[in-house]
Design a protein around this motif. Structure first.
Motif, PDB file in Angstrom:
ATOM      1  N   PRO A  15       0.834  -1.211   0.000  1.00  0.00           N
ATOM      2  CA  PRO A  15       0.000   0.000   0.000  1.00  0.00           C
ATOM      3  C   PRO A  15       0.867   1.259   0.000  1.00  0.00           C
ATOM      4  N   ASN A  16       0.649   2.117  -0.983  1.00  0.00           N
ATOM      5  CA  ASN A  16       1.448   3.338  -1.105  1.00  0.00           C
ATOM      6  C   ASN A  16       0.599   4.387  -1.825  1.00  0.00           C
ATOM      7  N   GLN A  17       0.034   5.312  -1.056  1.00  0.00           N
ATOM      8  CA  GLN A  17      -0.865   6.303  -1.640  1.00  0.00           C
ATOM      9  C   GLN A  17      -0.139   7.235  -2.616  1.00  0.00           C
ATOM     10  N   ASP A  18       1.137   7.520  -2.339  1.00  0.00           N
ATOM     11  CA  ASP A  18       1.887   8.367  -3.268  1.00  0.00           C
ATOM     12  C   ASP A  18       1.998   7.711  -4.629  1.00  0.00           C
ATOM     13  N   PHE A  19       2.291   6.406  -4.626  1.00  0.00           N
ATOM     14  CA  PHE A  19       2.416   5.710  -5.899  1.00  0.00           C
ATOM     15  C   PHE A  19       1.070   5.613  -6.611  1.00  0.00           C
ATOM     16  N   LEU A  20      -0.007   5.374  -5.867  1.00  0.00           N
ATOM     17  CA  LEU A  20      -1.332   5.279  -6.481  1.00  0.00           C
ATOM     18  C   LEU A  20      -1.775   6.615  -7.079  1.00  0.00           C
ATOM     19  N   ARG A  21      -1.288   7.688  -6.528  1.00  0.00           N
ATOM     20  CA  ARG A  21      -1.590   8.985  -7.142  1.00  0.00           C
ATOM     21  C   ARG A  21      -0.871   9.135  -8.480  1.00  0.00           C
ATOM     22  N   ARG A  22       0.295   8.522  -8.581  1.00  0.00           N
ATOM     23  CA  ARG A  22       1.007   8.572  -9.863  1.00  0.00           C
ATOM     24  C   ARG A  22       0.340   7.666 -10.895  1.00  0.00           C
ATOM     25  N   ASN A  23      -0.099   6.493 -10.458  1.00  0.00           N
ATOM     26  CA  ASN A  23      -0.774   5.555 -11.362  1.00  0.00           C
ATOM     27  C   ASN A  23      -1.849   4.814 -10.576  1.00  0.00           C
ATOM     28  N   PRO A  24      -3.114   5.210 -10.708  1.00  0.00           N
ATOM     29  CA  PRO A  24      -4.203   4.563  -9.967  1.00  0.00           C
ATOM     30  C   PRO A  24      -4.311   3.064 -10.226  1.00  0.00           C
ATOM     31  N   ALA A  25      -3.715   2.589 -11.348  1.00  0.00           N
ATOM     32  CA  ALA A  25      -3.725   1.150 -11.631  1.00  0.00           C
ATOM     33  C   ALA A  25      -2.781   0.389 -10.712  1.00  0.00           C
ATOM     34  N   GLY A  26      -1.876   1.101 -10.027  1.00  0.00           N
ATOM     35  CA  GLY A  26      -0.967   0.453  -9.086  1.00  0.00           C
ATOM     36  C   GLY A  26       0.066  -0.440  -9.730  1.00  0.00           C
ATOM     37  N   LYS A  27       0.481  -0.100 -10.960  1.00  0.00           N
ATOM     38  CA  LYS A  27       1.427  -0.934 -11.691  1.00  0.00           C
ATOM     39  C   LYS A  27       2.675  -0.137 -12.054  1.00  0.00           C
ATOM     40  N   VAL A  28       3.784  -0.848 -12.180  1.00  0.00           N
ATOM     41  CA  VAL A  28       4.989  -0.261 -12.758  1.00  0.00           C
ATOM     42  C   VAL A  28       5.057  -0.698 -14.225  1.00  0.00           C
ATOM     43  N   PRO A  29       5.744   0.107 -15.043  1.00  0.00           N
ATOM     44  CA  PRO A  29       6.513   1.302 -14.722  1.00  0.00           C
ATOM     45  C   PRO A  29       5.659   2.573 -14.733  1.00  0.00           C
ATOM     46  N   VAL A  30       6.171   3.572 -14.033  1.00  0.00           N
ATOM     47  CA  VAL A  30       5.633   4.930 -14.110  1.00  0.00           C
ATOM     48  C   VAL A  30       6.822   5.850 -14.366  1.00  0.00           C
ATOM     49  N   LEU A  31       6.703   6.666 -15.389  1.00  0.00           N
ATOM     50  CA  LEU A  31       7.797   7.557 -15.771  1.00  0.00           C
ATOM     51  C   LEU A  31       7.390   9.010 -15.510  1.00  0.00           C
ATOM     52  N   ARG A  32       8.194   9.706 -14.715  1.00  0.00           N
ATOM     53  CA  ARG A  32       8.020  11.138 -14.549  1.00  0.00           C
ATOM     54  C   ARG A  32       9.062  11.818 -15.412  1.00  0.00           C
ATOM     55  N   LEU A  33       8.604  12.453 -16.464  1.00  0.00           N
ATOM     56  CA  LEU A  33       9.507  13.023 -17.469  1.00  0.00           C
ATOM     57  C   LEU A  33       9.055  14.439 -17.811  1.00  0.00           C
ATOM     58  N   ASN A  34       9.925  15.399 -17.557  1.00  0.00           N
ATOM     59  CA  ASN A  34       9.618  16.798 -17.878  1.00  0.00           C
ATOM     60  C   ASN A  34       8.273  17.225 -17.278  1.00  0.00           C
ATOM     61  N   ASN A  35       8.085  16.861 -16.016  1.00  0.00           N
ATOM     62  CA  ASN A  35       6.879  17.227 -15.258  1.00  0.00           C
ATOM     63  C   ASN A  35       5.609  16.530 -15.734  1.00  0.00           C
ATOM     64  N   ARG A  36       5.746  15.539 -16.597  1.00  0.00           N
ATOM     65  CA  ARG A  36       4.612  14.700 -16.980  1.00  0.00           C
ATOM     66  C   ARG A  36       4.734  13.362 -16.279  1.00  0.00           C
ATOM     67  N   VAL A  37       3.612  12.777 -15.916  1.00  0.00           N
ATOM     68  CA  VAL A  37       3.609  11.447 -15.311  1.00  0.00           C
ATOM     69  C   VAL A  37       2.966  10.491 -16.300  1.00  0.00           C
ATOM     70  N   SER A  78       2.257   6.392 -17.646  1.00  0.00           N
ATOM     71  CA  SER A  78       2.136   4.997 -17.212  1.00  0.00           C
ATOM     72  C   SER A  78       1.778   4.112 -18.398  1.00  0.00           C
ATOM     73  N   GLU A  79       1.862   2.802 -18.185  1.00  0.00           N
ATOM     74  CA  GLU A  79       1.641   1.750 -19.187  1.00  0.00           C
ATOM     75  C   GLU A  79       2.818   1.711 -20.162  1.00  0.00           C
ATOM     76  N   SER A  80       3.517   0.590 -20.161  1.00  0.00           N
ATOM     77  CA  SER A  80       4.800   0.513 -20.864  1.00  0.00           C
ATOM     78  C   SER A  80       4.696   0.799 -22.358  1.00  0.00           C
ATOM     79  N   GLN A  81       3.696   0.261 -23.037  1.00  0.00           N
ATOM     80  CA  GLN A  81       3.597   0.497 -24.476  1.00  0.00           C
ATOM     81  C   GLN A  81       3.303   1.956 -24.772  1.00  0.00           C
ATOM     82  N   ALA A  82       2.406   2.553 -23.986  1.00  0.00           N
ATOM     83  CA  ALA A  82       2.086   3.966 -24.180  1.00  0.00           C
ATOM     84  C   ALA A  82       3.313   4.836 -23.915  1.00  0.00           C
ATOM     85  N   ILE A  83       4.085   4.490 -22.873  1.00  0.00           N
ATOM     86  CA  ILE A  83       5.306   5.243 -22.570  1.00  0.00           C
ATOM     87  C   ILE A  83       6.290   5.154 -23.727  1.00  0.00           C
TER      88      ILE A  83
END
Length: 221
Positions: A37-59, A61-66
Motif C-alpha cells: 500500500p502506497n498512496q503516493d504511488f497510487l496517485r502517480r498511477n491509480p492502476a498500481g502498476k509499474v513502470p511509471v515515468l516522470r519526465l519533464n513534469n509529466r507522469v 504509465s503503461e509501458s507500451q504507451a510510454i
C-alpha cells in the motif's frame, strides 16, 4: 529530476528502461514495491502498476504507451519503421510478448518462482511452473521461425518488438528458465541485444535472495 518508478524484474519496466537508454534519456531509477500500500504511488498511477515515468513534469504509465510517447517525442534513434505495415508488425509483436507470452510464460515462471516469495504469497504452484516451462518452448520456436525469415523479430531493423521480447526473456534468464540451446538463431539474436550499451543496467540488476546465474551477465553465454 526525471524518474522511472520500476521493479528490477518487471519485464514492462525493462522494456521502458531499454527504450530510455537507447534514446539516451537519463532518468533516476526508483525501485517501487508496487504490491505494498502506497498512496503516493497510487496517485502517480491509480492502476498500481509499474513502470511509471516522470519526465519533464509529466507522469506517464503503461509501458507500451510510454515507449510510443518516447518514440514520438525523441524520434532518434528510431524504434519503429516508417511504413504502416511494418509499424503494425512491431505493435503486433509487442502485444504478443506483453500479453500472450506474459500470460503463458512470464506469469507462470517468474511470478511463481520469484514474485510470490517477495510478496509473501506462499510457495510456487507446480502446475503453473510446469505449464510455463512447456509453453516457453512454443514461443522460442515461434521466435526461431520469425528469425529464419528476418534479421530482427519484426523485420530487417531492430525495433521496439525486440526490446519487448528481450525484456521478458531477460527476466526469465535471470532465473535460468530459458533453454538457449533450443534455437541457435534466437540465442544469436539475444546475444546481439544483450551486447548493446542500453542493456548494461539490466545486467547489473540484483534482487535480494535471488542471485542471477553466472551466465546472466556474460556476453559470450
Amino acid at each position: 529530476m526525471n524518474r522511472l518508478f520500476h521493479f528490477p524484474l518487471s519485464p514492462f519496466s525493462r522494456k521502458v528502461r531499454l527504450t530510455l537508454a537507447e534514446k539516451r534519456i537519463e532518468v533516476e531509477l526508483v525501485e517501487e514495491r508496487y504490491w505494498e500500500p502506497n498512496q503516493d504511488f497510487l496517485r502517480r498511477n491509480p492502476a498500481g502498476k509499474v513502470p511509471v515515468l516522470r519526465l519533464n513534469n509529466r507522469v506517464l504509465s503503461e509501458s507500451q504507451a510510454i515507449c510510443e510517447y518516447l518514440e514520438e517525442t525523441v524520434p532518434n534513434p528510431p524504434l519503429f519503421p516508417k511504413s504502416p505495415d511494418e509499424r503494425f508488425e512491431v505493435r503486433r509483436l509487442c502485444a504478443w510478448f506483453d500479453d500472450k507470452f506474459h500470460h503463458e510464460v512470464t506469469s507462470k515462471l517468474l511470478y511463481e518462482r520469484v514474485n510470490k516469495k517477495i510478496m509473501g504469497l506462499g510457495y510456487p504452484d507446480s502446475k503453473n511452473v510446469k505449464s510455463g516451462a512447456q509453453k516457453i518452448k512454443y514461443h522460442l520456436d515461434y521466435m526461431g521461425w520469425l528469425l529464419d525469415q528476418r534479421r530482427w523479430l519484426a523485420g530487417d531493423v531492430m525495433t521496439l518488438a525486440d526490446f519487448a521480447a528481450a525484456a521478458h526473456l531477460s527476466c526469465l534468464d535471470y532465473i535460468s528458465d530459458v533453454d538457449w540451446n533450443r534455437a541457435a538463431n534466437v540465442r544469436d539474436w539475444y546475444a546481439k541485444i544483450k551486447s548493446r550499451p542500453s542493456f548494461r543496467s539490466l545486467l547489473a540488476d540484483q534482487v535480494p535472495g535471488f542471485p542471477p546465474p553466472r551466465h546472466y551477465a556474460d556476453l559470450d553465454f
